[in-house]
Design a protein around this motif. Structure first.
Motif, PDB file in Angstrom:
ATOM      1  N   VAL A 155       0.840  -1.205   0.000  1.00  0.00           N
ATOM      2  CA  VAL A 155       0.000   0.000   0.000  1.00  0.00           C
ATOM      3  C   VAL A 155       0.876   1.256   0.000  1.00  0.00           C
ATOM      4  O   VAL A 155       0.600   2.218  -0.729  1.00  0.00           O
ATOM      5  CB  VAL A 155      -0.949  -0.008   1.208  1.00  0.00           C
ATOM      6  N   VAL A 156       1.923   1.254   0.808  1.00  0.00           N
ATOM      7  CA  VAL A 156       2.822   2.408   0.849  1.00  0.00           C
ATOM      8  C   VAL A 156       3.464   2.633  -0.515  1.00  0.00           C
ATOM      9  O   VAL A 156       3.563   3.763  -1.003  1.00  0.00           O
ATOM     10  CB  VAL A 156       3.893   2.207   1.939  1.00  0.00           C
ATOM     11  N   ALA A 157       3.916   1.548  -1.159  1.00  0.00           N
ATOM     12  CA  ALA A 157       4.545   1.664  -2.471  1.00  0.00           C
ATOM     13  C   ALA A 157       3.556   2.164  -3.513  1.00  0.00           C
ATOM     14  O   ALA A 157       3.874   3.047  -4.329  1.00  0.00           O
ATOM     15  CB  ALA A 157       5.124   0.319  -2.890  1.00  0.00           C
ATOM     16  N   GLY A 158       2.345   1.609  -3.512  1.00  0.00           N
ATOM     17  CA  GLY A 158       1.340   2.069  -4.465  1.00  0.00           C
ATOM     18  C   GLY A 158       0.971   3.525  -4.260  1.00  0.00           C
ATOM     19  O   GLY A 158       0.788   4.269  -5.229  1.00  0.00           O
ATOM     20  N   ARG A 159       0.873   3.934  -3.023  1.00  0.00           N
ATOM     21  CA  ARG A 159       0.583   5.330  -2.706  1.00  0.00           C
ATOM     22  C   ARG A 159       1.685   6.244  -3.246  1.00  0.00           C
ATOM     23  O   ARG A 159       1.406   7.307  -3.824  1.00  0.00           O
ATOM     24  CB  ARG A 159       0.438   5.483  -1.190  1.00  0.00           C
ATOM     25  N   TRP A 160       2.922   5.827  -3.055  1.00  0.00           N
ATOM     26  CA  TRP A 160       4.057   6.617  -3.538  1.00  0.00           C
ATOM     27  C   TRP A 160       4.036   6.736  -5.060  1.00  0.00           C
ATOM     28  O   TRP A 160       4.241   7.828  -5.615  1.00  0.00           O
ATOM     29  CB  TRP A 160       5.348   5.952  -3.073  1.00  0.00           C
ATOM     30  N   LEU A 161       3.750   5.653  -5.762  1.00  0.00           N
ATOM     31  CA  LEU A 161       3.719   5.683  -7.224  1.00  0.00           C
ATOM     32  C   LEU A 161       2.593   6.570  -7.741  1.00  0.00           C
ATOM     33  O   LEU A 161       2.768   7.301  -8.726  1.00  0.00           O
ATOM     34  CB  LEU A 161       3.552   4.265  -7.765  1.00  0.00           C
ATOM     35  N   LEU A 162       1.447   6.519  -7.099  1.00  0.00           N
ATOM     36  CA  LEU A 162       0.304   7.308  -7.556  1.00  0.00           C
ATOM     37  C   LEU A 162       0.498   8.799  -7.315  1.00  0.00           C
ATOM     38  O   LEU A 162       0.073   9.627  -8.129  1.00  0.00           O
ATOM     39  CB  LEU A 162      -0.967   6.824  -6.853  1.00  0.00           C
ATOM     40  N   LEU A 163       1.149   9.146  -6.222  1.00  0.00           N
ATOM     41  CA  LEU A 163       1.305  10.557  -5.879  1.00  0.00           C
ATOM     42  C   LEU A 163       2.492  11.207  -6.572  1.00  0.00           C
ATOM     43  O   LEU A 163       2.428  12.373  -6.966  1.00  0.00           O
ATOM     44  CB  LEU A 163       1.449  10.710  -4.363  1.00  0.00           C
ATOM     45  N   HIS A 164       3.579  10.473  -6.740  1.00  0.00           N
ATOM     46  CA  HIS A 164       4.822  11.089  -7.212  1.00  0.00           C
ATOM     47  C   HIS A 164       5.204  10.699  -8.637  1.00  0.00           C
ATOM     48  O   HIS A 164       6.070  11.355  -9.225  1.00  0.00           O
ATOM     49  CB  HIS A 164       5.966  10.731  -6.256  1.00  0.00           C
ATOM     50  N   ARG A 165       4.609   9.621  -9.181  1.00  0.00           N
ATOM     51  CA  ARG A 165       4.893   9.204 -10.553  1.00  0.00           C
ATOM     52  C   ARG A 165       6.389   9.234 -10.855  1.00  0.00           C
ATOM     53  O   ARG A 165       6.846   9.991 -11.728  1.00  0.00           O
ATOM     54  CB  ARG A 165       4.125  10.085 -11.538  1.00  0.00           C
ATOM     55  N   PRO A 166       7.186   8.440 -10.171  1.00  0.00           N
ATOM     56  CA  PRO A 166       8.634   8.475 -10.382  1.00  0.00           C
ATOM     57  C   PRO A 166       9.019   7.987 -11.782  1.00  0.00           C
ATOM     58  O   PRO A 166       8.308   7.186 -12.397  1.00  0.00           O
ATOM     59  CB  PRO A 166       9.171   7.524  -9.303  1.00  0.00           C
ATOM     60  N   ALA A 167      10.155   8.477 -12.270  1.00  0.00           N
ATOM     61  CA  ALA A 167      10.656   8.079 -13.582  1.00  0.00           C
ATOM     62  C   ALA A 167      11.283   6.687 -13.505  1.00  0.00           C
ATOM     63  O   ALA A 167      11.489   6.121 -12.425  1.00  0.00           O
ATOM     64  CB  ALA A 167      11.670   9.100 -14.086  1.00  0.00           C
TER      65      ALA A 167
END
Length: 533
Positions: free
Chosen positions: A300-312
């Motif tokens: 959940v933490v990882a998915g939240r990070w990907l959705l909010l920050h859209r890392p390259a």
């Protein structure tokens, strides 16, 4: 700085020291209208909450009862460690339970149609100091770990031996623990030909490091005598279990605080992670099962990070390498991969390169370890696939013909459904009760911040990935479905936050409901026969 009374009198603006102005709304003020994005995201929820509850209840019980009436076994291919007979022995009483639940839910649908939601509460995120978060997680985990030592025991526990701490406390030593202890003392054994734990070198190295560093400390403090252990590796491996649970509890509390879940409800929901059937059986024995709670929370933490920050893609590649290394500790990190890839592919064409980089980086540590094993021993041995056909049972089922594939897929679907009911009973009941309360209070469930949306989307993907993982693994032990429990608790926390924001009375009611359900569950775990009750 204005006090509360001045803030209400001056229109509800309160200046907190060092922070931005916080806008509060007096009880007499009308609620603010939801913005367009909130309205679009929340339409299906706040208009059809009761319908979703009724449909889910009926479909779930129809699947459970229907499979039982068909005589389907609760365990595919005769595997050990799970129920071998039909799932139902007396279908009549289950029909009664299903009907008793469907009647009030149907009444709830009628109420929601006549009284559509009108309240738009704002569940503001709460801040938890890191020091209090850590101290609370450690204290709660230690208390929960010692509570499960008080339970009664079955006469001949499956795959476990009882060790008595004193006249009232005892814990199980799992039948797999001896091999973990041997590898902790001699990690090089993992490279022996067809070593049973060859697929988990990360855990072997972690246990060896804990034995070398924590072992002398526990021996000097004489904790090994307190817990009746002569092996210096035993308590260090138990310390790994406790550390994993502490991390899962702390991250879950942080996520719930971000949703605005009331403190009492947050403490109660985190208590379910500390005290349950899995921690009862595996906290006090060298094993990896406590990772079943850390993996979904990290997902959940990882998915939240990907959705909010859209890392390259470079950062995603680094994340993939770390996740691949973690999968050498515990294989269920595949759940994280299954949740992350859809988030990346949702970007469209722009997501193909990041998804490819992530998957390649995730596979790199696994491929490197397989190459090392083949170079040293001439072969790579994976106990899970060799003995239990994990994730390869579908390919094997295709070879004889379609009938075998259908039968095994059907049995796995049935047993996965059963596992959802068993592992998620308390979480699902809390969700249903809070959602019904939201309907009765006419609370809209769609007004969310971007951070809250990201958390809930990640939780939903984690639940789906956990169910797919349990089905795809090809064996059934109810503890596998506990991968979904933390994400279900996040959904429950979100509902508690939405209800609590409606009014102080609603906040207390939601907290009492959650705390009461969790207390009853923990009481049942502690007082029931175990460790595999």
């Amino acid at each position: 700085m204005l006090n509360d009374r001045d803030a209400k009198a001056s229109g509800g603006i309160e200046q907190a020291s060092g922070d931005r102005p916080v806008i509060t709304i007096a009880p007499s003020d009308p609620p603010p209208p939801p913005d367009a994005a909130d309205e679009q995201v929340g339409t299906i929820w706040y208009r059809r909450t009761s319908t979703i509850l009724l449909a889910g209840w009926c479909l779930g019980w129809a699947g459970w009862i229907g499979s039982g009436l068909a005589g389907l076994a609760g365990c595919p291919r005769g595997q050990h460690g799970c129920y071998q007979g039909p799932m139902l022995t007396d279908a009549g009483r289950w029909w009664i339970v299903a009907a008793l639940g469907a009647v009030p839910l149907a009444g709830l649908c009628l109420f929601e149609r006549r009284h559509p939601p009108t309240r738009v509460p704002r569940s503001a995120p709460r801040r938890i100091g890191r020091r209090w978060l850590l101290l609370g997680s450690v204290a709660g985990t230690l208390v929960g770990a010692h509570l499960v030592l008080l339970g009664p025991w079955v006469e001949h526990p499956f795959c476990a031996v009882r060790v008595r701490v004193n006249s009232v406390m005892a814990y199980p030593v799992n039948c797999d623990s001896n091999e973990f202890l041997r590898l902790a003392h001699d990690p090089g054994r993992v490279l022996n030909y067809h070593s049973s734990r060859q697929a988990r070198p990360g855990y072997v190295l972690l246990s060896a490091a804990a034995t070398a560093t924590v072992g002398p400390v526990t021996h000097a403090l004489r904790l090994d005598r307190v817990y009746r252990q002569a092996d210096r590796a035993y308590l260090p491996l138990v310390a790994i279990n406790l550390a994993v649970t502490v991390t899962a509890v702390a991250l879950l509390a942080w996520l719930l605080a971000g949703l605005g879940t009331p403190r009492a409800a947050t403490v109660a929901l985190c208590g379910l992670v500390a005290v349950n059937e899995v921690t009862k059986a595996f906290t006090w024995t060298p094993h990896q099962q406590t990772f079943a709670f850390l993996v979904p929370v990290l997902t959940v933490v990882a998915g939240r990070w990907l959705l909010l920050h859209r890392p390259a893609w470079p950062r995603l590649a680094a994340f993939g390498v770390m996740l691949g290394a973690a999968s050498l500790v515990y294989g269920s990190f595949l759940i994280t991969v299954a949740a992350v890839v859809p988030i990346l592919l949702a970007r469209g064409r722009l997501g193909l390169l990041p998804a490819g980089a992530f998957l390649a980086a995730f596979a790199a540590p696994q491929l490197a370890w397989i190459a090392v094993c083949r170079l040293v021993t001439g072969d790579y041995y994976n106990l899970e696939t060799a003995q239990y056909d994990e994730f390869i049972w579908l390919a094997k089922a295709v070879k004889p013909g379609g009938n075998d594939l259908w039968a095994q897929s059907r049995d796995m679907t049935v047993t996965t459904l059963r596992a959802v009911f068993v592992a998620g009973t308390v979480s699902l009941l809390i969700i249903v009760a809070l959602a019904a309360l939201a309907v009765l209070l006419r609370v809209r469930l769609g007004t969310l911040t971007a951070e809250q949306r990201a958390t809930l989307v990640a939780a939903g993907l984690t639940i789906a990935a956990a169910v797919a993982f349990t089905w795809g693994i090809g064996i059934i032990a109810d503890r596998l479905m506990f991968h979904a429990m933390p994400a279900l608790l996040i959904v429950a926390g979100w509902l508690a936050a939405r209800v609590a924001a409606a009014s102080p009375v609603a906040s207390r009611l939601a907290s009492v409901l959650v705390a009461g359900a969790v207390t009853l569950s923990m009481w049942d775990v502690v007082t029931s026969y175990g460790p595999y009750s």
